[in-house]
Write an enzyme that holds these catalytic residues in place. Structure first.
Site, PDB file in Angstrom:
ATOM      1  N   ASP A 149      13.553  62.370  22.025  1.00  0.00           N
ATOM      2  CA  ASP A 149      12.539  62.410  20.968  1.00  0.00           C
ATOM      3  C   ASP A 149      12.455  63.776  20.311  1.00  0.00           C
ATOM      4  O   ASP A 149      12.822  64.795  20.880  1.00  0.00           O
ATOM      5  CB  ASP A 149      11.175  62.045  21.544  1.00  0.00           C
ATOM      6  CG  ASP A 149      10.721  63.013  22.629  1.00  0.00           C
ATOM      7  OD1 ASP A 149      11.546  63.337  23.516  1.00  0.00           O
ATOM      8  OD2 ASP A 149       9.561  63.458  22.602  1.00  0.00           O
ATOM      9  N   GLU A 150      11.957  63.775  19.103  1.00  0.00           N
ATOM     10  CA  GLU A 150      11.512  64.968  18.366  1.00  0.00           C
ATOM     11  C   GLU A 150      12.548  66.094  18.303  1.00  0.00           C
ATOM     12  O   GLU A 150      12.227  67.266  18.431  1.00  0.00           O
ATOM     13  CB  GLU A 150      10.197  65.484  18.978  1.00  0.00           C
ATOM     14  CG  GLU A 150       9.055  64.496  18.846  1.00  0.00           C
ATOM     15  CD  GLU A 150       7.747  65.009  19.414  1.00  0.00           C
ATOM     16  OE1 GLU A 150       6.684  64.673  18.848  1.00  0.00           O
ATOM     17  OE2 GLU A 150       7.778  65.748  20.413  1.00  0.00           O
ATOM     18  N   ASN A 151      13.784  65.726  18.098  1.00  0.00           N
ATOM     19  CA  ASN A 151      14.809  66.735  17.824  1.00  0.00           C
ATOM     20  C   ASN A 151      14.744  67.071  16.340  1.00  0.00           C
ATOM     21  O   ASN A 151      15.041  66.229  15.491  1.00  0.00           O
ATOM     22  CB  ASN A 151      16.187  66.183  18.201  1.00  0.00           C
ATOM     23  CG  ASN A 151      17.309  67.110  17.796  1.00  0.00           C
ATOM     24  OD1 ASN A 151      17.101  68.298  17.534  1.00  0.00           O
ATOM     25  ND2 ASN A 151      18.515  66.572  17.732  1.00  0.00           N
TER      26      ASN A 151
END
Length: 681
Positions: free
Chosen positions: A321-323
């Site tokens: 997530d959230e790269n």
């Protein structure tokens, strides 16, 4: 005459039977999660000093431990000093008060049979289950329905047949953003077992820390944990403790983003060569693994292999997530690699990365799962999606053939009320899905991220609201009565405290600390009607708090879903529909208390300046309570309101809607309803 007399006798006996049956039903319906099928009768199995337990069939060791715990927990509640000690495989008397019959021990894996039957007569409690998991659940149900009358404790006569609606009923606990030691883990597992949750999602890698010992890469904890981490022996202890309670442990190593701690320990993993330090703030950061280097895959292959051997569960969570992709965009070598291999953007690069990880984890006999972001075109169908964004993308993944579980709506760190979580259904009727598609919805997971939570406050953020989520994942979808849920949640809250949860007692402890003394009454009155800011408002911009900030402020003492405030709102709604005198007195009593409390609170601030941030809350509460009292007088015809009064009241209510001390008042809307109900001529 004789016929009439006998008819009256039979009628009276029938009324007694009905009353007993209703009482038994009410006792059973105090439980949570609500069982699937319940039949009641007028039997009462009395709890006496000779109460005994036995296990028969082919149960496995887990049931003996659970039955012993059940016996001890029961005795701790009734205080009768039972004669029987630990339950062993020699305790097989079919005449025992509690007889547990199990066909076979279960494997801790998805889709194992967790059903059970619980039958209670005047003389015996019989638990029958295909596997030991069902027997464990039955014992939790049994402890929840313990009842009392003038003669003492008893179990009401019932025949319960129960099985869960969803196979995956989880709780994620993040131990990175704030350190959560072993005692927190164990009491969380105890609470999970009590409400029939069966997956402990162990999130131990982040930008702020890496919390599990690696013997092949020791710098992960030497440089990435600042002394707070679980050794491999401690991880084995957690897994054994969870297993003894029928709970699977699923590990998560978050890659390629949220990896600052890994990169600090092993800088060769980084996309951009720079000096790396553990993140001190919370949010989304740019450091990302360089997924174009073979070294990265060699590193992860070795690390995943070590962790796969440590964690026996079939599932392994890779995060994903959230790269932000910014470090990839700013790396000339990564951009060159993407151009050379025809990779159009960061999403495609992460998909290629995930495709490399799948055979690595499959080699270690693990099934891969990750957050929404891993679902990109071309990703194999055998991954499991954990959805934190929910909505259409979640159901689209199901329709595309992926297996998924829902966390959207179950983010308990966001301080939303239990009824909000309770009404979120992973498979609502409003979504058009085929039977096969519905089978691909595994269930759901509550998520306890710990940005603003410490070991002192984490229980108050998990419990009791997570019990409402547990019911949504276990019980029939038709069980949706919010008022009854709250009634039962108050009861289960006490049962959770019996298991060691600190969600109730730590609140009083923190209030004594904030008050700088034993007299906390004025603070308690205020805390009862405030809640911490919800969603991400408490740390807007991600710059107010860091890992060393004090979490002993009024926002930490305040808890989600305050009962006093919720009850007051319900009273006002009821009064405006039907202005009964008794309800009027209750409302007026609250308002008078809040109006008068500010003077006492200001005296408290003099000896405890840390409470200065809450002064605005106390003053606003006092002011709007005064307007509420005046509104009640007007509504009762004891005075005539003016337009000036209503304008002043409206202004005060608007001002009271602003926050103070990272909290907001929870009775503003209810008092506003009273003011708005006043008609000005």
């Amino acid at each position: 005459m004789e016929f009439d007399f006998m008819r009256k006798i039979y009628f009276l006996l029938f009324l007694v039977w009905c009353t007993n049956a209703v009482n038994a039903q009410n006792n059973v319906l105090n439980g949570m999660p609500m069982p699937a099928h319940v039949q009641t009768n007028n039997a009462k199995c009395r709890v006496v000093k000779s109460f005994s337990a036995a296990v028969v069939g082919h149960p496995g060791q887990r049931v003996y431990s659970a039955t012993t715990r059940t016996l001890r927990r029961l005795d701790e509640r009734v205080g009768l000093f039972f004669k029987q000690g630990n339950i062993a495989n020699i305790d097989t008397s079919h005449n025992a008060t509690l007889l547990v019959q199990v066909h076979q021990p279960a494997q801790l894996q998805l889709y194992e049979d967790e059903s059970y039957q619980l039958q209670i007569s005047d003389t015996q409690i019989r638990i029958t289950a295909p596997t030991d998991l069902g027997a464990l659940h039955a014992m939790e149900t049994l402890l929840q329905i313990l009842s009392v009358d003038a003669q003492g404790y008893y179990f009401p006569g019932v025949n319960i047949t129960d099985t869960p609606r969803f196979a995956w009923r989880g709780l994620l606990l993040d131990v990175c953003l704030h350190w959560m030691p072993m005692d927190v883990i164990k009491r969380t597992l105890d609470g999970m077992a009590a409400v029939k949750l069966n997956v402990f999602h162990f999130h131990f890698s982040e930008d702020q820390a890496f919390r599990v010992e690696s013997k092949v890469y020791p710098l992960l904890t030497q440089l990435g944990a600042e002394g707070n981490f679980f050794t491999q022996d401690e991880v084995k202890e957690i897994i054994a403790y969870a297993s003894d309670r029928g709970i699977r442990v699923v590990p998560e190593i978050d890659v390629p983003g949220h990896a600052t701690a890994m990169i600090k320990a092993y800088p060769a993993l980084a996309s951009i060569p720079r000096k790396y330090e553990l993140q001190r703030y919370y949010g989304v950061f740019d450091p990302t693994l360089d997924v174009t280097k073979e070294y990265t895959y060699q590193f992860l292959d070795t690390l995943f292999g070590e962790m796969a051997a440590l964690f026996p569960d079939a599932y392994f969570h890779i995060g994903g997530d959230e790269n932000t992709g910014k470090d990839w965009e700013n790396s000339p070598s990564i951009q060159a690699y993407m151009q050379q291999h025809g990779i159009a953007n960061g999403h495609d690069l992460q998909t290629a990365f995930n495709s490399r990880l799948l055979p690595i984890l499959n080699k270690y006999h693990k099934k891969v799962m990750g957050w929404d972001e891993i679902l990109q075109p071309g990703v194999p169908k055998d991954i499991v999606i954990q959805s934190w964004r929910g909505g259409d993308p979640f159901y689209a993944s199901i329709k595309q053939g992926y297996t998924a579980l829902l966390s959207t709506g179950y983010y308990i760190d966001l301080i939303q009320p239990a009824d909000y979580h309770y009404l979120v259904d992973p498979a609502p009727d409003s979504i058009l899905l085929s039977d096969e598609e519905r089978k691909r919805i595994l269930g759901g997971e509550a998520t306890m991220w710990t940005e603003h939570t410490t070991a002192e406050t984490v229980d108050s953020r998990i419990w009791p609201r997570t019990a409402a989520i547990a019911e949504r994942l276990w019980s029939a979808k038709e069980i949706r009565d919010v008022n009854d849920m709250y009634r039962r949640l108050d009861i289960i809250s006490l049962r959770l405290e019996e298991l060691g949860s600190t969600h109730l007692k730590n609140k009083a402890m923190l209030m004594r600390r904030l008050s700088n003394g034993y007299d906390t009454k004025a603070l308690e009155v205020l805390v009862d009607v405030i809640e911490p800011l919800k969603i991400y408002e408490r740390n807007e911009g991600d710059t107010m708090y860091n890992v060393f900030s004090p979490y002993t402020k009024i926002a930490d003492v305040a808890t989600p879903d305050q009962k006093v405030a919720r009850s007051f709102r319900n009273l006002v709604d009821a009064y405006l529909v039907n202005p009964q005198v008794s309800v009027q007195k209750e409302i007026t009593g609250h308002l008078q208390l809040w109006q008068e409390n500010d003077a006492a609170f200001m005296q408290l601030v003099q000896r405890s300046p840390v409470l200065q941030e809450a002064v605005i809350l106390s003053k606003n509460l006092s002011i709007i309570a005064g307007y509420g009292l005046q509104a009640m007088q007007y509504l009762n015809g004891k005075a005539q309101p003016t337009t000036q009064w209503k304008a002043a009241a409206t202004t005060a209510l608007k001002k009271a809607s602003t926050q103070g001390g990272r909290c907001d008042l929870q009775v503003v809307t209810a008092i506003e309803k009273l003011v708005n109900a006043v008609k000005v001529k």
